[in-house]
Motif scaffolding. Structure first.
Motif, PDB file in Angstrom:
ATOM      1  N   ARG A  30       0.826  -1.208   0.000  1.00  0.00           N
ATOM      2  CA  ARG A  30       0.000   0.000   0.000  1.00  0.00           C
ATOM      3  C   ARG A  30       0.861   1.259   0.000  1.00  0.00           C
ATOM      4  O   ARG A  30       2.033   1.221   0.327  1.00  0.00           O
ATOM      5  N   SER A  31       0.230   2.370  -0.321  1.00  0.00           N
ATOM      6  CA  SER A  31       0.958   3.636  -0.405  1.00  0.00           C
ATOM      7  C   SER A  31       1.327   4.197   0.964  1.00  0.00           C
ATOM      8  O   SER A  31       2.192   5.061   1.063  1.00  0.00           O
ATOM      9  N   HIS A  32       0.680   3.720   2.010  1.00  0.00           N
ATOM     10  CA  HIS A  32       0.976   4.166   3.372  1.00  0.00           C
ATOM     11  C   HIS A  32       0.599   3.049   4.327  1.00  0.00           C
ATOM     12  O   HIS A  32       0.000   2.053   3.929  1.00  0.00           O
ATOM     13  N   HIS A  33       0.924   3.185   5.592  1.00  0.00           N
ATOM     14  CA  HIS A  33       0.744   2.110   6.562  1.00  0.00           C
ATOM     15  C   HIS A  33      -0.674   2.064   7.147  1.00  0.00           C
ATOM     16  O   HIS A  33      -0.884   2.233   8.335  1.00  0.00           O
ATOM     17  N   SER A  34      -1.640   1.757   6.275  1.00  0.00           N
ATOM     18  CA  SER A  34      -3.038   1.591   6.680  1.00  0.00           C
ATOM     19  C   SER A  34      -3.795   0.946   5.524  1.00  0.00           C
ATOM     20  O   SER A  34      -3.485   1.196   4.360  1.00  0.00           O
ATOM     21  N   THR A  35      -4.799   0.138   5.836  1.00  0.00           N
ATOM     22  CA  THR A  35      -5.620  -0.467   4.788  1.00  0.00           C
ATOM     23  C   THR A  35      -6.527   0.562   4.136  1.00  0.00           C
ATOM     24  O   THR A  35      -7.181   0.268   3.140  1.00  0.00           O
ATOM     25  N   THR A  42       0.834  -4.010  12.220  1.00  0.00           N
ATOM     26  CA  THR A  42       2.143  -3.383  12.252  1.00  0.00           C
ATOM     27  C   THR A  42       2.658  -3.478  10.826  1.00  0.00           C
ATOM     28  O   THR A  42       2.497  -4.510  10.167  1.00  0.00           O
ATOM     29  N   TRP A  43       3.256  -2.397  10.318  1.00  0.00           N
ATOM     30  CA  TRP A  43       3.674  -2.312   8.921  1.00  0.00           C
ATOM     31  C   TRP A  43       5.170  -2.103   8.801  1.00  0.00           C
ATOM     32  O   TRP A  43       5.778  -1.449   9.640  1.00  0.00           O
ATOM     33  N   TRP A  52       4.261   0.033   1.543  1.00  0.00           N
ATOM     34  CA  TRP A  52       4.140  -0.524   2.893  1.00  0.00           C
ATOM     35  C   TRP A  52       3.440  -1.869   2.838  1.00  0.00           C
ATOM     36  O   TRP A  52       2.466  -2.036   2.112  1.00  0.00           O
ATOM     37  N   ALA A  53       3.924  -2.829   3.642  1.00  0.00           N
ATOM     38  CA  ALA A  53       3.327  -4.163   3.710  1.00  0.00           C
ATOM     39  C   ALA A  53       3.136  -4.545   5.173  1.00  0.00           C
ATOM     40  O   ALA A  53       3.922  -4.148   6.039  1.00  0.00           O
ATOM     41  N   ALA A  54       2.090  -5.316   5.448  1.00  0.00           N
ATOM     42  CA  ALA A  54       1.808  -5.746   6.823  1.00  0.00           C
ATOM     43  C   ALA A  54       2.922  -6.663   7.312  1.00  0.00           C
ATOM     44  O   ALA A  54       3.217  -7.693   6.691  1.00  0.00           O
ATOM     45  N   ALA A  55       3.547  -6.284   8.437  1.00  0.00           N
ATOM     46  CA  ALA A  55       4.692  -7.020   8.977  1.00  0.00           C
ATOM     47  C   ALA A  55       4.321  -8.429   9.426  1.00  0.00           C
ATOM     48  O   ALA A  55       5.188  -9.306   9.478  1.00  0.00           O
TER      49      ALA A  55
END
Length: 124
Positions: free
Chosen positions: A68-73, A101-102, A109-112
């Motif tokens: 994603r472009s930022h740390h949120s869905t 957590t990303w 950004w990807a979910a850690a």
């Protein structure tokens, strides 16, 4: 007395209200017309500065991992990482958003939760 134009690059800026008609001249010379729709931008939390990039393996249960472009869905999907692939991700800073957590990857950004540290050297 003639009219004066603002110098190039100094576009007039201001607030526009929802429901008002608007026309925008794009840099390519295309005129776009429409109505302003009120939308709220997703709240952005603090974004860490990454200085160490390490290899991580994508460990989704099935399918690809969204980037994603930022740390949120709430933010757009820019692409995906294939399950089992290795990607360089930020090792020295994570962010939280949308219950995840990303980690920052080279393309977004990807979910850690779905990234596990893989063998290999880190880049500083």
């Amino acid at each position: 007395m003639g009219t004066t134009q603002p110098p190039a690059g100094n576009a007039r800026r201001g607030r526009i209200r929802a429901g008002l008609p608007v026309r925008v001249l794009l840099a390519a010379g295309t005129l776009v017309a429409g109505t302003v729709v009120a939308t709220a931008a997703p709240a952005a939390a603090h974004t860490p500065t990454v200085t160490t990039w390490c290899p991580y393996r994508v460990t989704t249960d099935s399918g690809d991992l969204n980037v994603r472009s930022h740390h949120s869905t709430s933010f757009p999907i820019l692409g995906t990482l294939a399950r089992g692939s290795t990607v360089f991700a930020g090792a020295d800073g994570t962010a939280t958003g949308s219950g995840y957590t990303w980690r920052q990857v080279s393309s977004g950004w990807a979910a850690a939760t779905f990234l596990r540290r893989a063998p290999g050297s880190c880049l500083f």
